[in-house]
Design an enzyme around this catalytic site. Structure first.
Site, PDB file in Angstrom:
ATOM      1  N   LYS A   1      13.108  -5.432   3.759  1.00 54.18           N
ATOM      2  CA  LYS A   1      12.446  -6.673   3.312  1.00 54.18           C
ATOM      3  C   LYS A   1      13.424  -7.798   2.997  1.00 54.18           C
ATOM      4  O   LYS A   1      13.183  -8.629   2.138  1.00 54.18           O
ATOM      5  CB  LYS A   1      11.567  -6.398   2.084  1.00 54.18           C
ATOM      6  CG  LYS A   1      10.565  -5.260   2.290  1.00 54.18           C
ATOM      7  CD  LYS A   1       9.813  -4.931   1.021  1.00 54.18           C
ATOM      8  CE  LYS A   1       8.945  -3.701   1.186  1.00 54.18           C
ATOM      9  NZ  LYS A   1       8.236  -3.328  -0.050  1.00 54.18           N
TER      10      LYS A   1
ATOM     11  N   ASP B   1       4.221   2.169  -4.794  1.00 56.40           N
ATOM     12  CA  ASP B   1       2.878   1.611  -4.998  1.00 56.40           C
ATOM     13  C   ASP B   1       1.766   2.587  -4.626  1.00 56.40           C
ATOM     14  O   ASP B   1       0.655   2.483  -5.155  1.00 56.40           O
ATOM     15  CB  ASP B   1       2.712   0.289  -4.234  1.00 56.40           C
ATOM     16  CG  ASP B   1       3.044   0.409  -2.756  1.00 56.40           C
ATOM     17  OD1 ASP B   1       3.477   1.489  -2.314  1.00 56.40           O
ATOM     18  OD2 ASP B   1       2.885  -0.608  -2.044  1.00 56.40           O
TER      19      ASP B   1
END
Length: 502
Positions: free
Chosen positions: A210, A246
């Site tokens: 990312k 997550d």
């Protein structure tokens, strides 16, 4: 970049460069199909390719024939289930894990919330160019106070200590603003980067993704790095109770309200799943064998198929997208399901149909020819139109520079979108069905989050329909939308860890 800059003062030169660029992309695209299919599409005009003028019915029939390879049969889906079950076993096996594509990492989270967790907890959610700090009050009512902080580009690519010093500074600011300095608050740390977890509070970064490239972090325990940064400040008291991703947070968030929850699923920009597994099936387990004899497994199932086991359902569009991606040959299951790729799959099908004279009278547009121009949200918006109503579809096509679409064009574009989204939903459903069958309980709730699941108008129903066909007879299940898994879920992991340490 120099060529474009030089041409910037000459509009005609810039236009010529754009046209040449578009032609090059079209040639590369057509050539890729020629290599895959063993034939070369003709470069003649759309009218000549099409031959005699086709009726709307003939066009629609041909479009559906071309889209058939995106439609998965029940036999296909059952085979996907069988293969995934085998791959999960490889990931859980001590001897087979090193070569497994689905790594099945134990999370060291062994207990779910019981709904009685109380108190104030901090959560830190780092997974991109922004991160959140949250203060969560658990009890009869759940309240949440949060603030978003930016991670400046120089910090994203600078020294690792700089990143964690920045996080610690923001944490301290958040705590001081709320006058929490005298409390020792438990913290759950959601760290959404690939890690090898070695304990509930120990995880070594495998690699940055990312856009992050902080030096001196890969291979090190990120919890220790955060603790060291907090200690360097010396002005706040925080007890880091857990690190998680997550997917685990999604499961924990729903389990707080629904005690049958055993699976967490993300279908958004990417896809992943976790589930509660019996310790006896986890050969990788290196912790104690005390009660409870279970642990949440982070499957990292996006890599399913990287060893070629899904080649029997992959298409030329999947091959093209994989070749053009930043990680060719990796995350192949994810590339058939997630929001990062669904729109581009649809665009590639549409481009082919235009090239064969089956859409827009064979006329494309500059925007449509651009990679990534057909956003995944377009699929959701187009499928939100009522049958026979093409308002959203026309607006989207006009945004793409296609101003003369007929009702037949719109109907066929919608069919392409339906084929792409249905395949994604069915593949996700196959994965969930495998996990439900492994758990083997009579009634299980699946916690789900992610933009595709949240915003696609039919994804929930498509998944529910297909899971029902693939699970063992007599089993019951439900899909439950998770609320802030990376925030509240992190606090709940910290709450359960704090409860067990008393």
């Amino acid at each position: 970049m120099e060529i474009v800059a030089a041409a910037d003062s000459d509009e005609r030169g810039l236009t010529l460069l754009r046209v040449v660029g578009q032609l090059q992309r079209v040639i590369v695209f057509l050539h890729s199909f020629a290599c895959d299919r063993g034939h070369l599409w003709s470069t003649q005009s759309a009218e000549a390719r099409q031959g005699p003028v086709m009726s709307d019915e003939q066009i629609t029939k041909k479009v559906r024939e071309i889209c058939e390879e995106l439609i998965l049969s029940q036999e296909n889906l059952k085979e996907v289930c069988d293969v995934l079950h085998e791959e999960l076993n490889k990931g859980l096996g001590k001897d087979t894990n090193p070569e497994a594509t689905i790594k099945c990492f134990p999370t060291y989270v062994r207990e779910l919330p019981n709904g009685k967790e109380k108190g104030r907890f901090l959560a830190l959610d780092l997974g991109g160019t922004n991160f959140r700090v949250l203060l969560i009050q658990l009890g009869e009512k759940c309240s949440m106070d949060s603030r978003i902080y930016a991670v400046p580009q120089p910090i994203m690519v600078g020294p690792g200590d700089g990143l964690f010093d920045h996080i610690a500074e923001c944490l301290a600011s958040f705590i001081k603003e709320r006058e929490l300095g005298d409390e020792l608050l438990p913290l759950g740390f959601t760290f959404s980067f690939p890690c090898k977890q070695e304990g509930l509070t120990k995880a070594r970064l495998a690699r940055w993704t990312k856009g992050f490239k902080c030096a001196g972090v890969e291979g090190r325990d990120v919890v220790e790095l955060l603790k060291a940064a907090i200690a360097r400040r010396g002005d706040v008291k925080i007890k880091i109770c857990a690190i998680l991703n997550d997917t685990t947070g999604t499961l924990m968030s729903c389990a707080w309200k629904n005690h049958n929850c055993r699976i967490g699923l993300i279908v958004g920009t990417g896809t992943n799943a976790c589930y509660m597994e019996k310790l006896e099936k986890v050969e990788l387990w290196d912790g104690d064998l005390d009660e409870p004899h279970q642990v949440i497994i982070n499957t990292e199932w996006g890599a399913f198929g990287d060893n070629g086991c899904l080649d029997f359902i992959r298409t030329e569009y999947d091959n093209n997208i994989d070749c053009e991606s930043i990680n060719p040959g990796r995350q192949l299951y994810e590339k058939m399901i997630s929001g990062m790729y669904m729109g581009e799959i649809a665009r590639q099908v549409i481009i082919r149909l235009v090239a064969e004279g089956l859409l827009f009278n064979g006329n494309s547009s500059e925007i449509l020819e651009e990679k990534g121009s057909f956003f995944t949200k377009y699929i959701s918006e187009i499928e939100s139109d009522k049958p026979g109503d093409y308002n959203n579809c026309r607006v989207i096509l006009e945004e793409l520079g296609l101003n003369s679409a007929t009702d037949t064009d719109c109907a066929n574009v919608r069919h392409v979108c339906e084929c792409v989204s249905r395949r994604a939903a069915y593949l996700a459903a196959a994965g969930v069905a495998v996990l439900l069958n492994r758990i083997g309980e009579e009634s299980v709730t699946v916690a789900v989050d992610g933009s595709v699941y949240r915003f696609h108008p039919h994804f929930h129903n498509l998944m529910t329909e297909q899971i029902s066909h693939l699970i063992k007879p007599g089993m019951k299940f439900g899909l439950m939308l998770s609320e802030d898994g990376s925030g509240r879920g992190a606090a709940l992991v910290a709450a359960v860890a704090s409860r067990n340490s008393r």
